[in-house]
Design a protein around this motif. Structure first.
Motif, PDB file in Angstrom:
ATOM      1  N   LYS A  75       0.876  -1.304   0.040  1.00 32.10           N
ATOM      2  CA  LYS A  75       0.004  -0.145  -0.041  1.00 32.10           C
ATOM      3  C   LYS A  75       0.811   1.113  -0.201  1.00 32.10           C
ATOM      4  N   TYR A  76       0.447   2.413  -0.737  1.00 36.85           N
ATOM      5  CA  TYR A  76       1.189   3.398  -0.658  1.00 36.85           C
ATOM      6  C   TYR A  76       1.388   3.930   0.564  1.00 36.85           C
ATOM      7  N   LEU A  77       2.668   4.499   0.991  1.00 33.87           N
ATOM      8  CA  LEU A  77       2.515   5.110   2.560  1.00 33.87           C
ATOM      9  C   LEU A  77       3.657   6.229   2.501  1.00 33.87           C
ATOM     10  N   HIS A  78       3.124   7.239   3.185  1.00 38.50           N
ATOM     11  CA  HIS A  78       3.957   8.576   3.213  1.00 38.50           C
ATOM     12  C   HIS A  78       4.596   8.525   4.698  1.00 38.50           C
ATOM     13  N   THR A  79       5.739   8.623   4.785  1.00 37.13           N
ATOM     14  CA  THR A  79       6.452   8.771   6.061  1.00 37.13           C
ATOM     15  C   THR A  79       7.572  10.052   6.194  1.00 37.13           C
ATOM     16  N   VAL A  80       7.380  10.593   7.390  1.00 40.21           N
ATOM     17  CA  VAL A  80       7.961  11.833   7.580  1.00 40.21           C
ATOM     18  C   VAL A  80       9.354  11.607   8.517  1.00 40.21           C
ATOM     19  N   ILE A  81      10.523  11.870   7.866  1.00 36.10           N
ATOM     20  CA  ILE A  81      11.462  11.575   8.667  1.00 36.10           C
ATOM     21  C   ILE A  81      12.458  12.607   8.921  1.00 36.10           C
ATOM     22  N   GLY A  82      13.063  12.890   9.972  1.00 41.58           N
ATOM     23  CA  GLY A  82      14.037  13.982  10.355  1.00 41.58           C
ATOM     24  C   GLY A  82      15.324  13.183  10.617  1.00 41.58           C
ATOM     25  N   SER A  83      16.449  13.715  10.399  1.00 43.28           N
ATOM     26  CA  SER A  83      17.857  13.108  10.359  1.00 43.28           C
ATOM     27  C   SER A  83      18.918  13.895  10.512  1.00 43.28           C
ATOM     28  N   ASP A  84      19.992  13.599  11.267  1.00 43.18           N
ATOM     29  CA  ASP A  84      21.220  14.174  11.292  1.00 43.18           C
ATOM     30  C   ASP A  84      22.160  13.339  10.588  1.00 43.18           C
ATOM     31  N   LEU A  88      17.702   8.197  12.377  1.00 42.81           N
ATOM     32  CA  LEU A  88      16.663   8.561  11.565  1.00 42.81           C
ATOM     33  C   LEU A  88      15.364   8.674  12.880  1.00 42.81           C
ATOM     34  N   TRP A  89      14.860   9.856  12.721  1.00 39.84           N
ATOM     35  CA  TRP A  89      13.530  10.208  13.874  1.00 39.84           C
ATOM     36  C   TRP A  89      12.476  10.175  12.923  1.00 39.84           C
ATOM     37  N   ILE A  90      11.510   8.962  13.289  1.00 45.84           N
ATOM     38  CA  ILE A  90      10.224   8.970  12.681  1.00 45.84           C
ATOM     39  C   ILE A  90       9.323   9.931  13.083  1.00 45.84           C
ATOM     40  N   VAL A  91       8.845  10.856  12.287  1.00 47.05           N
ATOM     41  CA  VAL A  91       8.049  11.990  12.828  1.00 47.05           C
ATOM     42  C   VAL A  91       6.526  11.378  12.748  1.00 47.05           C
ATOM     43  N   THR A  92       6.108  10.946  11.555  1.00 45.79           N
ATOM     44  CA  THR A  92       4.822  10.309  11.410  1.00 45.79           C
ATOM     45  C   THR A  92       4.828   9.525  10.217  1.00 45.79           C
ATOM     46  N   ALA A  93       3.799   8.597  10.065  1.00 45.53           N
ATOM     47  CA  ALA A  93       3.562   7.892   8.720  1.00 45.53           C
ATOM     48  C   ALA A  93       2.162   7.605   8.719  1.00 45.53           C
ATOM     49  N   TYR A  94       1.662   7.531   7.275  1.00 48.48           N
ATOM     50  CA  TYR A  94       0.158   7.568   7.156  1.00 48.48           C
ATOM     51  C   TYR A  94       0.022   7.159   5.817  1.00 48.48           C
ATOM     52  N   PHE A  95      -1.097   6.356   5.513  1.00 51.45           N
ATOM     53  CA  PHE A  95      -1.441   5.956   4.029  1.00 51.45           C
ATOM     54  C   PHE A  95      -2.184   7.241   3.565  1.00 51.45           C
ATOM     55  N   PRO A  96      -1.667   7.645   2.489  1.00 52.14           N
ATOM     56  CA  PRO A  96      -1.944   9.152   1.813  1.00 52.14           C
ATOM     57  C   PRO A  96      -3.416   8.996   1.502  1.00 52.14           C
ATOM     58  N   ASP A  97      -4.506   9.960   1.641  1.00 52.52           N
ATOM     59  CA  ASP A  97      -5.726  10.097   1.421  1.00 52.52           C
ATOM     60  C   ASP A  97      -5.788  10.921  -0.269  1.00 52.52           C
ATOM     61  N   LEU A  98      -6.790  10.235  -0.808  1.00 49.28           N
ATOM     62  CA  LEU A  98      -6.885  10.852  -2.345  1.00 49.28           C
ATOM     63  C   LEU A  98      -7.975  12.189  -2.264  1.00 49.28           C
ATOM     64  N   SER A  99      -8.260  12.395  -0.934  1.00 45.72           N
ATOM     65  CA  SER A  99      -9.007  13.679  -1.030  1.00 45.72           C
ATOM     66  C   SER A  99      -7.994  14.943  -0.881  1.00 45.72           C
ATOM     67  N   LYS A 100      -6.804  14.600  -0.411  1.00 42.07           N
ATOM     68  CA  LYS A 100      -5.513  15.569   0.077  1.00 42.07           C
ATOM     69  C   LYS A 100      -4.417  15.506  -1.165  1.00 42.07           C
ATOM     70  N   TRP A 101      -4.452  14.163  -1.754  1.00 43.76           N
ATOM     71  CA  TRP A 101      -3.353  14.181  -2.767  1.00 43.76           C
ATOM     72  C   TRP A 101      -3.730  13.763  -4.244  1.00 43.76           C
ATOM     73  N   GLU A 102      -3.112  14.063  -5.359  1.00 44.91           N
ATOM     74  CA  GLU A 102      -3.517  13.509  -6.455  1.00 44.91           C
ATOM     75  C   GLU A 102      -3.378  12.037  -6.514  1.00 44.91           C
ATOM     76  N   SER A 103      -3.742  11.493  -7.613  1.00 43.08           N
ATOM     77  CA  SER A 103      -3.627  10.059  -7.592  1.00 43.08           C
ATOM     78  C   SER A 103      -2.091   9.490  -7.694  1.00 43.08           C
ATOM     79  N   ASP A 104      -1.373  10.215  -7.954  1.00 46.25           N
ATOM     80  CA  ASP A 104       0.138   9.845  -7.796  1.00 46.25           C
ATOM     81  C   ASP A 104       0.933   9.689  -6.571  1.00 46.25           C
TER      82      ASP A 104
END
Length: 110
Positions: A75-84, A88-104
């Motif tokens: 499944k498509y997954l968005h992950t926000v990561i901060g790094s030095d 790797l610091w995982i800030v958040t992760a979520y399955f992208p929503d088509l109401s907020k994102w284009e189909s790509d």
């Protein structure tokens, strides 16, 4: 790093350090992943097979990125990561929503 020293992160650099011992979960991320049914191995898969779609070089305390990749369940997954570049610091992760994102899933809808 001071403001002017901020650099954009590369997916190659993040992949080099993408091992469980180099990953830190923020409390926020741990809660959100649990709520969304996303496992750490999904986040790791996203980093290893994904691409950076947004850069946040001035994020504090470390530059961060938004990665689009695939979960273990393909499944498509968005992950926000901060790094030095050592952690790797995982800030958040979520399955992208088509109401907020284009189909790509790379382009935010206005």
């Amino acid at each position: 790093m001071k403001g002017a020293d901020r650099v954009e992160l590369s997916i190659e650099d993040l992949r080099k350090i993408c091992t469980p011992e180099n990953i830190e979960l923020t409390m926020h991320a741990a809660k959100r992943l649990e709520q969304r049914g996303i496992l750490l191995k999904d986040v790791i898969a996203c980093i290893l097979n994904g691409e950076i779609i947004e850069q946040y070089p001035s994020d504090y305390p470390h530059p961060s990125v938004l990665i689009l990749g695939m979960s273990m369940g393909k499944k498509y997954l968005h992950t926000v990561i901060g790094s030095d570049l050592s952690t790797l610091w995982i800030v958040t992760a979520y399955f992208p929503d088509l109401s907020k994102w284009e189909s790509d899933f790379k382009t935010r809808k206005e």
